[in-house]
Design a protein around this motif. Structure first.
Motif, PDB file in Angstrom:
ATOM      1  N   ILE A  99       0.984  -1.114  -0.350  1.00  0.00           N
ATOM      2  CA  ILE A  99       0.068   0.014   0.051  1.00  0.00           C
ATOM      3  C   ILE A  99       0.644   1.201   0.693  1.00  0.00           C
ATOM      4  N   ALA A 100       0.332   2.452  -0.606  1.00  0.00           N
ATOM      5  CA  ALA A 100       1.968   2.710  -0.840  1.00  0.00           C
ATOM      6  C   ALA A 100       0.539   4.789  -1.562  1.00  0.00           C
ATOM      7  N   THR A 101       1.182   5.720  -0.720  1.00  0.00           N
ATOM      8  CA  THR A 101      -0.091   7.184  -1.766  1.00  0.00           C
ATOM      9  C   THR A 101       1.263   7.960  -0.972  1.00  0.00           C
ATOM     10  N   ASP A 102       0.860   9.374  -1.451  1.00  0.00           N
ATOM     11  CA  ASP A 102       1.680  10.048  -1.286  1.00  0.00           C
ATOM     12  C   ASP A 102       1.240  11.125  -0.527  1.00  0.00           C
ATOM     13  N   ASN A 103       0.393  11.330  -0.343  1.00  0.00           N
ATOM     14  CA  ASN A 103      -0.599  12.092  -0.001  1.00  0.00           C
ATOM     15  C   ASN A 103      -1.792  11.911   1.432  1.00  0.00           C
ATOM     16  N   GLY A 104      -1.694  11.123   1.805  1.00  0.00           N
ATOM     17  CA  GLY A 104      -2.806  10.591   3.225  1.00  0.00           C
ATOM     18  C   GLY A 104      -1.971   9.966   3.978  1.00  0.00           C
ATOM     19  N   THR A 105      -3.469   8.756   4.105  1.00  0.00           N
ATOM     20  CA  THR A 105      -3.120   7.768   5.425  1.00  0.00           C
ATOM     21  C   THR A 105      -3.125   6.449   5.232  1.00  0.00           C
ATOM     22  N   ILE A 106      -2.331   5.225   6.108  1.00  0.00           N
ATOM     23  CA  ILE A 106      -2.484   3.881   5.471  1.00  0.00           C
ATOM     24  C   ILE A 106      -2.684   3.852   6.327  1.00  0.00           C
ATOM     25  N   THR A 107      -3.981   2.582   6.425  1.00  0.00           N
ATOM     26  CA  THR A 107      -4.957   2.507   7.424  1.00  0.00           C
ATOM     27  C   THR A 107      -5.152  -0.159   6.812  1.00  0.00           C
ATOM     28  N   LEU A 108      -4.290  -0.699   7.378  1.00  0.00           N
ATOM     29  CA  LEU A 108      -3.781  -1.855   7.243  1.00  0.00           C
ATOM     30  C   LEU A 108      -4.609  -2.762   8.456  1.00  0.00           C
ATOM     31  N   THR A 109      -5.899  -3.416   8.014  1.00  0.00           N
ATOM     32  CA  THR A 109      -6.738  -4.208   9.055  1.00  0.00           C
ATOM     33  C   THR A 109      -6.586  -5.381   9.210  1.00  0.00           C
ATOM     34  N   THR A 110      -6.585  -6.573   9.552  1.00  0.00           N
ATOM     35  CA  THR A 110      -6.598  -7.965   9.393  1.00  0.00           C
ATOM     36  C   THR A 110      -6.626  -8.492  10.736  1.00  0.00           C
ATOM     37  N   SER A 111      -7.103 -10.143  10.324  1.00  0.00           N
ATOM     38  CA  SER A 111      -7.539 -11.205  11.394  1.00  0.00           C
ATOM     39  C   SER A 111      -6.435 -11.279  11.544  1.00  0.00           C
ATOM     40  N   ALA A 112      -6.302 -11.965  12.859  1.00  0.00           N
ATOM     41  CA  ALA A 112      -6.101 -13.153  13.556  1.00  0.00           C
ATOM     42  C   ALA A 112      -5.605 -14.144  12.945  1.00  0.00           C
ATOM     43  N   SER A 113      -6.415 -14.899  11.980  1.00  0.00           N
ATOM     44  CA  SER A 113      -6.514 -15.931  11.007  1.00  0.00           C
ATOM     45  C   SER A 113      -5.636 -15.422   9.743  1.00  0.00           C
ATOM     46  N   THR A 114      -5.615 -14.691   9.258  1.00  0.00           N
ATOM     47  CA  THR A 114      -4.937 -13.612   7.906  1.00  0.00           C
ATOM     48  C   THR A 114      -3.065 -14.551   8.390  1.00  0.00           C
ATOM     49  N   SER A 115      -2.713 -15.494   7.619  1.00  0.00           N
ATOM     50  CA  SER A 115      -1.694 -15.805   7.055  1.00  0.00           C
ATOM     51  C   SER A 115      -0.454 -15.236   5.586  1.00  0.00           C
TER      52      SER A 115
END
Length: 521
Positions: A99-115
């Motif tokens: 995930i990449a952006t030059d002018n904003g925020t990044i939010t990443l959410t995954t579950s505990a079951s994500t591998s």
């Protein structure tokens, strides 16, 4: 940091449907196995990956989930991964999530079951770049990488970085479990167990901020050929560094390295810290303009010339507390405060060199509750104008010309002995207690305590100050005082045993008799 020159694969984007700016793309298991990955280049986009999705790519530059791009103004980007989701990539430069952006925020959410599993070079597990904003990650699942320069998680931000991830396993060379860099913001990272078994230059966690605070919390680190944790603050402001490990740390080089140019440094390790490389350091902490506080529970610095704890500060105070055993092949504790004080409390120390090599400009306080076994000096303490306050139990420094306790101070000196203090062999250079006083000093031998040396020079006062000895235990050997108003108060039925039966070759066996003395100068 950040761009490794990722190229996009020749494939269509919008795998979960075309969306407008500011909208949400929802990816369902109907698209499994998403062999071309999931890619969106939409401003202010949110990607939702539902329970049961499988993403499996094999080509180079084919990322598992991709949103935005380097040096492009994509606004605020978010990815939300729900339930059991498996992301695997097999090609070079094929990140698990990018995930990449030059002018904003990044939010990443995954579950505990994500591998997340990547298996080739420059294929980062989670790769984030917010040049002008904040990064927030909550990813309690597992991350595994196996390639050259394939970090578990890599994040660059112009703002704050807040990362919480689960276990990370990195097996490729020149890779970090977590590599975080902020230019202007603070960093807060929490990890599960980080295992890094690669070769080359690598670390469990590396976090650096220019102008912000850094906080690292981990369940433990295994770094077989590199560093455990590095947390660094440079730049302006008064920004602190805090490192906490609730589990064990094992590293080849430095177990924990924590440095701040502008604020305080605090390191807390609840599990054993072990280092195996030559000239390694269990905990290294430095603050140019702040205090340093270390709380540890045992350190084993195994490699040749290795130190358990090394601390420096220019203007602040140092506080070190260890509740386990410190083992080292060089100095167990080396601490220097050019403008402040040093306070140390430990239990047990076993070292091939000095147990303590300490300087505190405004004073030094040391408390030893257990046993010190040192191949060189037991305690080597120096102060500027401040006092030296030393309380020991058992100290054994029986090598050639070694002092069990050596104190040089521009202020008053107070030494209390509650156990057995035994200095080195050969000559008066190996004494039970060796003091160089500038003002006044007191040695108190409690009931059951004793002072002696294989040289049979028990106490040597070489300074200009007056020394008072209050003996309620046993002193064996010769006593040498300066030409001062020195006082010996013998309060013990065991008295002072004058003896000169010396081990002259440091083999542990007394072999030469001579005349014992009490010399008041």
């Amino acid at each position: 940091m950040g761009a490794y020159g990722h190229l996009r694969s020749a494939r269509a984007a919008n795998e979960c449907g075309v969306i407008a700016v500011g909208s949400t793309a929802t990816c369902t298991p109907a698209g499994n196995n998403f062999t071309g990955g999931i890619e969106y280049d939409v401003n202010d986009a949110t990607i939702v990956v539902q329970d049961g999705v499988v993403i499996s790519t094999t080509a180079a530059n084919t990322i598992g989930i991709s949103s935005g791009d380097f040096n492009v103004a994509h606004g605020n980007l978010a990815v939300d991964i729900q339930g059991t989701v498996a992301i695997t990539t097999a090609g070079d430069s094929a990140d698990g999530i990018f995930i990449a952006t030059d002018n904003g925020t990044i939010t990443l959410t995954t579950s505990a079951s994500t591998s997340i599993v990547t298996s080739n070079n420059e294929a980062v597990g989670i790769h984030l770049d917010a040049y002008g904003g904040d990064i927030t990650v909550s990813s309690p699942g597992s991350i595994r990488t196996n390639g050259n320069y394939a970090h578990g998680i890599e994040a660059y931000a112009g703002g704050d970085i807040n990362v919480s991830v689960g276990d990370i396993t990195v097996t490729g060379p020149n890779s970090y479990g977590a590599h975080l860099y902020s230019n202007g913001g603070s960093i807060s990272v929490t990890t599960g167990l980080v295992t890094n078994s690669g070769t080359g230059y690598q670390a469990g966690i590396y976090a650096q901020s220019i102008g912000g605070a850094v906080s690292v919390t981990t369940s433990g680190i295994v770094s077989t050929s590199g560093i455990g944790v590095v947390a660094v603050v440079v730049g302006g402001g008064s920004n602190n560094v805090d490192v906490t490990s609730t589990g064990e740390i094992s590293a080849y080089g430095i177990g924990v390295g924590a440095l701040s140019a502008t604020g305080d440094v605090t390191v807390t390790t609840q599990g054993l810290v072990t280092t195996t490389g030559n000239a390694s350091i269990g905990i290294y902490a430095a603050a140019y303009a702040g205090d340093v506080t270390i709380s540890s529970n045992g350190i084993n610095a195994q490699g040749a010339g290795s130190t358990a704890i090394l601390v420096r500060t220019a203007t602040g105070n140092i506080v070190i507390t260890d509740t386990g055993t410190l083992t080292a092949t060089d100095d167990a504790i080396y601490a220097t405060s050019i403008g402040g004080s040093v306070t140390i409390t430990v239990n047990n120390i076993v070292t091939d060199d000095d147990a303590f090599n300490v300087y505190g400009a405004t004073g030094v306080t040391i408390t030893v509750n257990g046993t010190i076994i040192a191949a060189d000096e037991g305690l080597e303490v120096d102060t500027g104008a401040g006092p030296a306050i030393i309380s020991v139990n058992n100290v054994s420094a029986t090598g050639s010309d070694n002092d069990a306790v050596r104190a040089t101070s521009g202020g008053a000196v107070s030494i209390t002995v509650s156990g057995t203090v035994l200095g080195g062999a050969r000559s008066a250079q190996g004494a039970g207690i060796d003091i160089e006083l500038s003002t006044v000093g007191t040695i108190t031998v409690n009931k059951g305590g004793s002072i002696g040396a294989l040289s049979d020079f028990a106490i040597d006062n070489r300074g200009a100050g007056a020394l008072t000895i209050n003996n309620s235990g046993t002193i064996t050997g010769s006593l040498i005082f300066g030409a001062n108003n020195d006082v010996l108060n013998n309060l013990s039925p065991n008295s002072v045993n004058l003896r000169r039966f010396t081990d002259t070759n440091a083999d542990g066996i007394r072999d030469t008799e001579a005349v014992a003395i009490i010399d008041f100068g």
